[in-house]
Design a protein around this motif. Structure first.
Motif, mmCIF file in Angstrom:
data_model
loop_
_atom_site.group_PDB
_atom_site.id
_atom_site.type_symbol
_atom_site.label_atom_id
_atom_site.label_comp_id
_atom_site.label_asym_id
_atom_site.label_seq_id
_atom_site.Cartn_x
_atom_site.Cartn_y
_atom_site.Cartn_z
ATOM 1 N N SER A 77 0.828 -1.205 0.000
ATOM 2 C CA SER A 77 0.000 0.000 0.000
ATOM 3 C C SER A 77 0.861 1.253 0.000
ATOM 4 N N GLU A 79 0.877 3.456 2.303
ATOM 5 C CA GLU A 79 1.428 3.604 3.649
ATOM 6 C C GLU A 79 2.735 2.841 3.788
ATOM 7 N N ARG A 82 5.453 4.710 1.910
ATOM 8 C CA ARG A 82 5.896 5.878 2.695
ATOM 9 C C ARG A 82 6.771 5.458 3.873
ATOM 10 N N GLU A 83 6.415 4.345 4.500
ATOM 11 C CA GLU A 83 7.250 3.830 5.598
ATOM 12 C C GLU A 83 8.633 3.452 5.062
ATOM 13 N N GLU A 181 -7.284 8.305 2.787
ATOM 14 C CA GLU A 181 -6.062 8.458 3.576
ATOM 15 C C GLU A 181 -6.198 9.626 4.547
ATOM 16 N N ASP A 184 -8.142 8.435 7.485
ATOM 17 C CA ASP A 184 -7.302 7.620 8.363
ATOM 18 C C ASP A 184 -6.349 8.481 9.177
ATOM 19 N N ARG A 185 -5.774 9.519 8.546
ATOM 20 C CA ARG A 185 -4.864 10.421 9.261
ATOM 21 C C ARG A 185 -5.595 11.159 10.380
#
Length: 191
Positions: A77, A79, A82-83, A181, A184-185
């Motif tokens: 994903s 996320e 980005r991680e 997103e 979720d944030r």
């Protein structure tokens, strides 16, 4: 990174990519983010070191994805990408011009995280229309508390059910990956 094939899975397009000899299923948004990240790194490297460095970076990306359980069936994903970027670092560090990003004034697109907070319905966590779930995310409250307050207002305080229905119609639902997103944030910020 080599694209193997593209498929549509429940209206969400996925791309199967080969990273360092391993196949990963990546959603379309994560793929475009990963591709722009790798292209940015590649542009910043000297020709003499480019091939070996890019291979090392792809090996590290594959290792991070595999360690996070993305090898096999799980879809990579946005996320997770980005991680991975936060672990490996920004492309400016690969060319020795770490000050470059500060001088440009605008962060690269893969670090662009909208700070905008919008009141939207959340269709993923809905019971009826997602109004209470969206309100909970926007105001930083627990969804159950907002639902209980709504129930008490409707049945004990005499608030009309029509107000909920009007809100359901007027408040837009979060549909795009960016809007979901953002929801979720907003939920994570309250934790």
């Amino acid at each position: 990174m080599k694209v193997v094939y593209i498929t549509d899975v429940i209206m969400k397009r996925t791309v199967t990519v080969n990273i360092a000899g391993m196949a990963f299923i990546v959603d379309e948004d994560a793929y475009s983010l990963l591709k722009s990240y790798l292209n940015d790194i590649s542009r910043r490297l000297n020709d003499g070191e480019k091939e070996e460095t890019m291979q090392d970076i792809e090996n590290r990306i594959a290792e991070i994805f595999r360690n996070r359980g993305a090898f096999g069936v799980k879809v990579v994903s946005v996320e997770l990408v980005r991680e991975m970027i936060s672990i490996i670092g920004v492309p400016a560090t690969f060319s020795g011009d770490a000050e470059d990003g500060k001088q440009m004034g605008t962060p690269p697109p893969y670090h662009a995280v909208p700070t905008e907070r919008r009141f939207m319905r959340d269709p993923r966590h809905r019971v009826l229309g997602g109004v209470c779930s969206g309100a909970a995310a926007f105001f930083g409250m627990d969804t159950v508390i907002v639902r209980v307050i709504t129930f008490l207002l409707v049945f004990l305080a005499g608030l009309s059910v029509w107000i909920y229905i009007i809100l359901w119609i007027v408040i837009p639902a979060a549909r795009t990956p960016q809007e979901l997103e953002m929801m979720d944030r907003m939920r994570e910020e309250r934790l």
